[in-house]
Design a protein around this motif. Structure first.
Motif, PDB file in Angstrom:
ATOM      1  N   VAL A  57      40.435  30.305  32.152  1.00 45.59           N
ATOM      2  CA  VAL A  57      39.873  29.691  31.183  1.00 45.59           C
ATOM      3  C   VAL A  57      38.036  30.086  31.305  1.00 45.59           C
ATOM      4  CG1 VAL A  57      37.693  27.484  31.816  1.00 45.59           C
ATOM      5  CG2 VAL A  57      40.330  27.155  32.648  1.00 45.59           C
ATOM      6  N   HIS A  58      38.295  30.801  32.272  1.00 44.75           N
ATOM      7  CA  HIS A  58      36.410  31.695  31.164  1.00 44.75           C
ATOM      8  C   HIS A  58      36.896  32.894  30.168  1.00 44.75           C
ATOM      9  CE1 HIS A  58      33.512  34.668  33.057  1.00 44.75           C
ATOM     10  NE2 HIS A  58      33.481  34.770  32.081  1.00 44.75           N
ATOM     11  N   GLU A  59      38.113  33.491  30.369  1.00 48.26           N
ATOM     12  CA  GLU A  59      38.344  33.969  28.935  1.00 48.26           C
ATOM     13  C   GLU A  59      38.618  33.621  27.657  1.00 48.26           C
ATOM     14  OE1 GLU A  59      37.373  37.245  29.475  1.00 48.26           O
ATOM     15  OE2 GLU A  59      37.781  37.373  31.757  1.00 48.26           O
ATOM     16  N   CYS A  60      38.585  32.368  28.087  1.00 48.47           N
ATOM     17  CA  CYS A  60      39.131  31.544  26.525  1.00 48.47           C
ATOM     18  C   CYS A  60      37.954  30.971  26.176  1.00 48.47           C
ATOM     19  CB  CYS A  60      40.526  30.398  27.012  1.00 48.47           C
ATOM     20  SG  CYS A  60      41.989  31.377  26.759  1.00 48.47           S
ATOM     21  N   LEU A  61      37.076  30.223  27.090  1.00 49.04           N
ATOM     22  CA  LEU A  61      35.684  29.954  26.471  1.00 49.04           C
ATOM     23  C   LEU A  61      34.430  30.796  25.624  1.00 49.04           C
ATOM     24  CD1 LEU A  61      34.275  28.082  30.071  1.00 49.04           C
ATOM     25  CD2 LEU A  61      34.635  26.806  27.951  1.00 49.04           C
ATOM     26  N   HIS A  62      35.233  32.145  26.240  1.00 55.79           N
ATOM     27  CA  HIS A  62      34.860  33.038  25.374  1.00 55.79           C
ATOM     28  C   HIS A  62      34.975  33.185  23.741  1.00 55.79           C
ATOM     29  CE1 HIS A  62      31.698  35.335  27.979  1.00 55.79           C
ATOM     30  NE2 HIS A  62      32.980  35.807  29.345  1.00 55.79           N
ATOM     31  N   HIS A  63      36.551  33.088  23.850  1.00 56.43           N
ATOM     32  CA  HIS A  63      36.596  33.118  22.586  1.00 56.43           C
ATOM     33  C   HIS A  63      36.002  31.665  21.550  1.00 56.43           C
ATOM     34  CE1 HIS A  63      39.166  36.546  22.478  1.00 56.43           C
ATOM     35  NE2 HIS A  63      39.919  35.589  23.692  1.00 56.43           N
ATOM     36  N   ARG A  64      36.140  30.416  22.643  1.00 55.46           N
ATOM     37  CA  ARG A  64      35.938  29.636  21.682  1.00 55.46           C
ATOM     38  C   ARG A  64      34.639  29.732  21.385  1.00 55.46           C
ATOM     39  NH1 ARG A  64      38.008  23.306  24.148  1.00 55.46           N
ATOM     40  NH2 ARG A  64      39.577  24.946  22.675  1.00 55.46           N
ATOM     41  N   GLY A  65      33.617  30.290  22.377  1.00 54.41           N
ATOM     42  CA  GLY A  65      32.267  30.665  21.879  1.00 54.41           C
ATOM     43  C   GLY A  65      32.031  30.896  21.143  1.00 54.41           C
ATOM     44  N   GLU A  66      32.142  31.714  21.171  1.00 60.72           N
ATOM     45  CA  GLU A  66      32.252  32.793  19.887  1.00 60.72           C
ATOM     46  C   GLU A  66      32.658  31.971  18.797  1.00 60.72           C
ATOM     47  OE1 GLU A  66      31.395  36.438  17.690  1.00 60.72           O
ATOM     48  OE2 GLU A  66      30.916  36.143  20.223  1.00 60.72           O
ATOM     49  N   LYS A  67      33.234  31.066  18.560  1.00 61.35           N
ATOM     50  CA  LYS A  67      33.799  30.461  16.971  1.00 61.35           C
ATOM     51  C   LYS A  67      32.265  29.657  17.300  1.00 61.35           C
ATOM     52  CE  LYS A  67      38.107  29.229  18.042  1.00 61.35           C
ATOM     53  NZ  LYS A  67      39.213  29.161  17.686  1.00 61.35           N
ATOM     54  N   ILE A  68      31.903  28.797  17.879  1.00 61.84           N
ATOM     55  CA  ILE A  68      30.840  27.759  18.048  1.00 61.84           C
ATOM     56  C   ILE A  68      29.774  28.627  17.240  1.00 61.84           C
ATOM     57  CG2 ILE A  68      29.791  25.964  19.666  1.00 61.84           C
ATOM     58  CD1 ILE A  68      32.427  25.572  21.111  1.00 61.84           C
ATOM     59  N   PHE A  69      29.264  29.479  18.260  1.00 60.09           N
ATOM     60  CA  PHE A  69      27.587  29.612  18.212  1.00 60.09           C
ATOM     61  C   PHE A  69      27.606  30.147  16.906  1.00 60.09           C
ATOM     62  CE2 PHE A  69      27.962  31.010  22.906  1.00 60.09           C
ATOM     63  CZ  PHE A  69      27.487  30.277  23.063  1.00 60.09           C
ATOM     64  N   ARG A  70      28.369  30.814  15.971  1.00 56.36           N
ATOM     65  CA  ARG A  70      28.595  31.669  14.520  1.00 56.36           C
ATOM     66  C   ARG A  70      28.335  30.166  13.651  1.00 56.36           C
ATOM     67  NH1 ARG A  70      26.612  36.310  14.868  1.00 56.36           N
ATOM     68  NH2 ARG A  70      27.869  37.457  16.586  1.00 56.36           N
ATOM     69  N   ARG A  71      28.896  28.652  14.101  1.00 52.82           N
ATOM     70  CA  ARG A  71      28.893  27.642  12.999  1.00 52.82           C
ATOM     71  C   ARG A  71      27.768  26.609  14.205  1.00 52.82           C
ATOM     72  NH1 ARG A  71      34.906  25.400  14.990  1.00 52.82           N
ATOM     73  NH2 ARG A  71      33.866  23.601  16.259  1.00 52.82           N
ATOM     74  N   SER A  72      27.160  26.981  14.865  1.00 56.03           N
ATOM     75  CA  SER A  72      26.224  25.630  15.344  1.00 56.03           C
ATOM     76  C   SER A  72      24.905  26.034  14.911  1.00 56.03           C
ATOM     77  CB  SER A  72      25.793  26.510  17.053  1.00 56.03           C
ATOM     78  OG  SER A  72      24.331  25.140  16.617  1.00 56.03           O
ATOM     79  N   LEU A  73      24.185  25.283  13.645  1.00 56.23           N
ATOM     80  CA  LEU A  73      23.200  25.254  12.908  1.00 56.23           C
ATOM     81  C   LEU A  73      22.667  26.058  13.910  1.00 56.23           C
ATOM     82  CD1 LEU A  73      23.422  22.030  11.108  1.00 56.23           C
ATOM     83  CD2 LEU A  73      23.586  24.506  10.073  1.00 56.23           C
TER      84      LEU A  73
END
Length: 223
Positions: free
Chosen positions: A112-128
């Motif tokens: 879960v921890h590592e997959c959250l890192h992958h998801r977080g990378e996508k989220i942060f780059r598109r978060s206004l």
């Protein structure tokens, strides 16, 4: 694993390891651990799709030199969808919990921890809210590691630990494990809360007025 060369691992910061074909028992144990995802409650729905959406390839590693610094698992933005793991995945979860025997929850949380890192990378780059700060030169104090991290590293950790906090609370509340490790896990929840607060105060300080929205943004049910 023939396409994963030691030089590539070194470029990621994984020193003294080599990629190997997993033994069938390793795979079977990991599959059993990851099946915990089906028991997650609806309030953790954001975690239910992690493996399907963020995990594209597992790369099993073993130490190639006596000097290799052991670890459980890792993920890197340079290789989205890949999770690197060792047998330590069954016995250790960050920041400092160790099981004395094979533990399926350890493996589950690490994945879960590592997959959250992958998801977080996508989220942060598109978060206004967050994207404008990802290249900030601000340094965040990390007391439990006795070091400093850049903004992007620190917010990744903040995002991951927000969800790990919720995951651990669910696991101990459900009494899914009666071992000594479960008691350690229960005691660790307060430490994780301290880590979250330490990071949040500093990250929000860098962001100014916008920082007040940071936790809400990170807990949105992004997919």
């Amino acid at each position: 694993m023939a396409n994963i060369q030691p030089e590539f691992l070194e470029s990621l910061g994984i020193h003294g390891f080599r990629a190997v074909q997993p033994k069938p028992l390793w795979t079977a144990h990991l599959e059993k651990a990851m099946s915990l995802v089906h028991r997650l409650p609806n309030r953790l729905a954001v975690l239910k799709t992690l493996f399907r959406e963020e995990l594209k390839e597992l790369v099993w590693l073993e130490a190639a030199t006596p000097e290799a610094e052991l670890f459980a698992s890792a993920a890197y933005p340079e290789v989205p969808g890949k999770v690197f793991l060792t047998l330590g995945v069954f016995a250790y979860v960050p920041p400092n919990l160790v099981s004395t025997s094979l533990n399926f929850y350890c493996a589950f949380e690490n994945m879960v921890h590592e997959c959250l890192h992958h998801r977080g990378e996508k989220i942060f780059r598109r978060s206004l809210l967050i994207a404008p700060w990802m290249d900030s030169k601000a340094q965040i104090q990390v007391s439990w590691r006795e070091t400093q991290w850049g903004f992007s590293h620190a917010i990744q950790a903040y995002y991951v630990y927000l969800w790990i906090f919720e995951l651990r609370k669910w696991y101990v509340q459900e009494n899914l494990d009666s071992t000594h490790f479960e008691s350690q896990l229960r005691e660790s929840i307060d430490k994780v809360a301290e880590i979250i607060l330490e990071l949040e105060v500093q990250l929000a300080g860098v962001m100014g007025v916008q920082g007040s929205q940071l936790r809400q943004e990170c807990l949105l049910n992004y997919k």
